[in-house]
Design an enzyme around this catalytic site. Structure first.
Site, short mmCIF file in Angstrom:
data_model
loop_
_atom_site.label_atom_id
_atom_site.label_comp_id
_atom_site.label_asym_id
_atom_site.label_seq_id
_atom_site.Cartn_x
_atom_site.Cartn_y
_atom_site.Cartn_z
N TYR A 53 33.31 44.40 28.55
CA TYR A 53 33.19 44.42 30.00
C TYR A 53 34.33 43.68 30.68
CZ TYR A 53 31.44 43.77 34.72
OH TYR A 53 31.32 43.77 36.09
N HIS A 83 39.06 42.69 46.22
CA HIS A 83 38.16 41.60 46.63
C HIS A 83 38.77 40.68 47.69
CE1 HIS A 83 35.88 42.93 43.18
NE2 HIS A 83 34.90 42.11 43.52
#
Length: 283
Positions: A53, A83
């Site tokens: 991940y 972000h």
């Protein structure tokens, strides 16, 4: 003077000195071996076939999407830029500096998988006074300070904005003026830079430092006020406070006693004072 940080051993006094100071900050060289070993582990994993991940997969709902080895660097860059969604006023530079130092300490523990060159750029930015412009509001979910740290990391990529010598500039220009080169993120590095709570921790520490300053000032004010009204030091007798057993109360009473020790005003009314006790606001 360069302040050398040893991960896991930074004291609150050291962190306050970082917040108040402007000198260079470096990680102790002993941290390098662990950092480089973790970075190699991540690079090897990214080149393999197993899905890991955030290294060779997407994020969140895209966790099942495999990312090709050639695109892992682009994945990390896109993570940072996507972000950068903070709003509000820019965080002040002293707190930004503390936030960056806390990130250094975190990376220095050798469990984040970032390259040594990434750590070095953070150090060099602190030394050169290149401060990312970090909006003080907004983040993403409950994963930590994703948005504020993304603005910090973006400046390391030459994106967003930063200040240098008190002037706000595009981050690429600020780095150039300081003789620094933006980094290209390797596998997992973007994730390592924005996961964490260094923004929140820095802000909490600033509140703590201010509270300490107020507490110290209040002790001095109490001693001056007691002396100014020719008050008694009898309520400061150590036995009273040790009986209660509260460490803070004991420390404060002892500190005020030390401040008033040898006061000529106190000695002038020790004998013959007809007052039974001082006004309630003093006691």
């Amino acid at each position: 003077m360069t302040l050398t940080l040893v991960p896991g051993q930074a004291t609150l006094e050291t962190l306050e000195a970082i917040w108040r100071g402007t000198g260079p900050i470096r990680l102790d060289e002993s941290a390098r071996a662990g950092i480089e070993a973790a970075a190699k582990l991540v690079r090897d994993a990214a080149a393999g076939d197993a899905a890991i991940y955030g290294v060779n997969t997407g994020f969140g709902k895209l966790a099942s999407v495999k990312i090709a080895a050639k695109d892992t660097a682009k994945l990390q860059r896109n993570l940072i830029l996507s972000h950068c969604c903070g709003v509000g006023q820019a965080l002040d530079q002293a707190t930004t500096r503390l936030m960056m130092a806390l990130k250094l300490l975190s990376l220095g523990r050798g469990a984040s998988g970032v390259a040594w060159e990434t750590v070095r750029l953070l150090e060099d930015m602190l030394a050169a006074g290149v401060m990312p412009v970090v909006p003080d509001q907004g983040s993403v979910g409950a994963s930590g300070d994703l948005a504020p740290l993304a603005h910090m990391a973006a400046a390391m990529l030459g994106e967003g904005r930063a200040t240098h010598d008190g002037e706000e500039l595009p981050a690429a220009e600020a780095l150039k003026r300081a003789g620094l080169t933006p980094i290209v993120l390797g596998p997992k590095e973007g994730l390592a830079l924005i996961n964490g709570t260094q923004f929140s921790t820095a802000c909490a520490l600033v509140g703590l430092f201010g509270a300490w300053a107020n507490a110290r000032a209040s002790i001095v004010t109490a001693a001056l006020s007691t002396d100014a009204i020719m008050g008694s030091t009898a309520p400061l007798v150590d036995a009273i406070h040790t009986l209660r057993g509260h460490p803070g109360q004991i420390d404060v009473a002892r500190a005020q006693t030390a401040l008033m020790a040898g006061s000529e005003i106190r000695e002038s009314h020790r004998e013959g004072d007809t007052r039974v006790q001082d006004p309630y606001c003093i006691r």
